[in-house]
Scaffold this motif. Sequence first.
Motif, PDB file in Angstrom:
ATOM      1  N   HIS A 139      -1.659  14.245  -1.421  1.00  5.82           N
ATOM      2  CA  HIS A 139      -2.848  13.407  -1.437  1.00  5.82           C
ATOM      3  C   HIS A 139      -3.506  13.327  -2.808  1.00  5.82           C
ATOM      4  N   LYS A 140      -2.821  13.783  -3.862  1.00  6.66           N
ATOM      5  CA  LYS A 140      -3.347  13.733  -5.222  1.00  6.66           C
ATOM      6  C   LYS A 140      -2.625  12.630  -6.002  1.00  6.66           C
ATOM      7  N   ARG A 141      -3.404  11.761  -6.618  1.00  9.86           N
ATOM      8  CA  ARG A 141      -2.840  10.673  -7.409  1.00  9.86           C
ATOM      9  C   ARG A 141      -2.427  11.195  -8.779  1.00  9.86           C
ATOM     10  N   GLU A 184       0.836  -1.194   0.000  1.00 11.37           N
ATOM     11  CA  GLU A 184       0.000   0.000   0.000  1.00 11.37           C
ATOM     12  C   GLU A 184       0.877   1.251   0.000  1.00 11.37           C
ATOM     13  N   ALA A 185       0.290   2.340  -0.419  1.00 11.50           N
ATOM     14  CA  ALA A 185       1.025   3.606  -0.430  1.00 11.50           C
ATOM     15  C   ALA A 185       1.278   4.071   0.998  1.00 11.50           C
ATOM     16  N   ALA A 225       3.829  10.171  -1.654  1.00 11.48           N
ATOM     17  CA  ALA A 225       4.327   8.793  -1.720  1.00 11.48           C
ATOM     18  C   ALA A 225       4.941   8.544  -3.083  1.00 11.48           C
ATOM     19  N   THR A 226       6.013   7.772  -3.095  1.00  6.14           N
ATOM     20  CA  THR A 226       6.626   7.324  -4.351  1.00  6.14           C
ATOM     21  C   THR A 226       6.629   5.808  -4.358  1.00  6.14           C
ATOM     22  N   PHE A 227       6.834   5.246  -5.553  1.00  6.96           N
ATOM     23  CA  PHE A 227       6.713   3.803  -5.691  1.00  6.96           C
ATOM     24  C   PHE A 227       7.903   3.222  -6.453  1.00  6.96           C
TER      25      PHE A 227
END
Length: 389
Positions: free
Chosen positions: A381-383, A354-355, A363-365
């Motif tokens: 909080h923006k995707r 999960e983020a 968040a980064t992935f």
Amino acid sequence: MTIGIDKIGFATSQYVLPMTDLAQARNQDPEKFSQGLMLDALSITPVTDDIITLAASAAQSILDDEDRQTIDMVILATESSIDQSKAGSVYVHQLLGIQPFARSIEMKEACYSATAGLDYAKLHIEKYPQSRVLVIASDIAKYGIDSSGESTQGSGAIAMLVSSNPRILSFNDDNVAQTRDIMDFWRPNYSSTPFVDGMYSTKQYLDCLKTTWAEYQRREETDLSDFAAFCFHLPFPKLALKGLNKIMDKSLDDSVKTRLKDNFDQSITYSRQVGNIYTGSLYLGLLSLLENSQTLKAGDKIGLFSYGSGAVCEIFSVNLVKGFEKMLRNDRKKDLENRQVISVDQYEQLFYEEAHLDQDGNATFADYKTGAFYLEAIQGHKRLYKGKD
């Protein structure tokens, strides 16, 4: 004027978990999955591949510039929504470059809502014959590790372009729906995974099918001999097979039974390799039937049973139009074969990641394989989504 589906596209994740490996890890007999569920593999999504990326990838595979200019409604059906307010279809509309003067909405009713989307699209085209409506079913079926539903997970999206004078199939005006207030499968806002009463849900699925089919027969004065094939919602293929057997009248000719059973086998070809995709499961079965059956021809009537827990179901029919086979693919199995096989350990890491947001909502992935689109990051909080070059 005929109204129906002009194009169908499909997208799933780039990772796959063989059911034999899951069975071994869970100390289960592999035949419990391969025969008891009629499943061979599950599509597994990483955190960067969600209902938006899957939906956009499925639709991009079928849309051309003319479609983007004439689509005036985008409907996303899902029970895996990423936001309680903003419709996922708004993201998809932007990613696909659809003209701005279009309505974009999201629909929910468990696995049924894609059918409601098609119903709405049909009414819209009746009013505005020159328009086109993009209906997308996109979901990620996720349960707990080692839970009773773990073996019926999956992910994917089906995109359907609805128009007048369609080139694949036309809708008939014979829809019969039923609603029951039951608690067989539900997911409160505070839970990331659903609550399931498995045996009860199975019984409700079959009884909804039986009673709605009886009402459909009464209204339409028909029986299964009028159908070339029948497609079902596919939480797992074995349940749909039970459904077919439940409505198969013993008085039917053996030739009719053979035709229906043979085409049923073709309709589950893709689902056996993908698993449960919730709202899109029925329509993945339809696509699988159309692309794998060797006996279908123009004019054939196909029945469809849509079911969404909670519960709403619907039975309706479509007819294939001349030249439908030209709008389909004959190499889709290669896409499924080209997915990256992962171990059970990798599946548990990927599927349940999960983020992790910092105090500013960022968040980064990691770099995972996805289709044509991916979730790049979350900022404030923006995707943030991107398409691949």
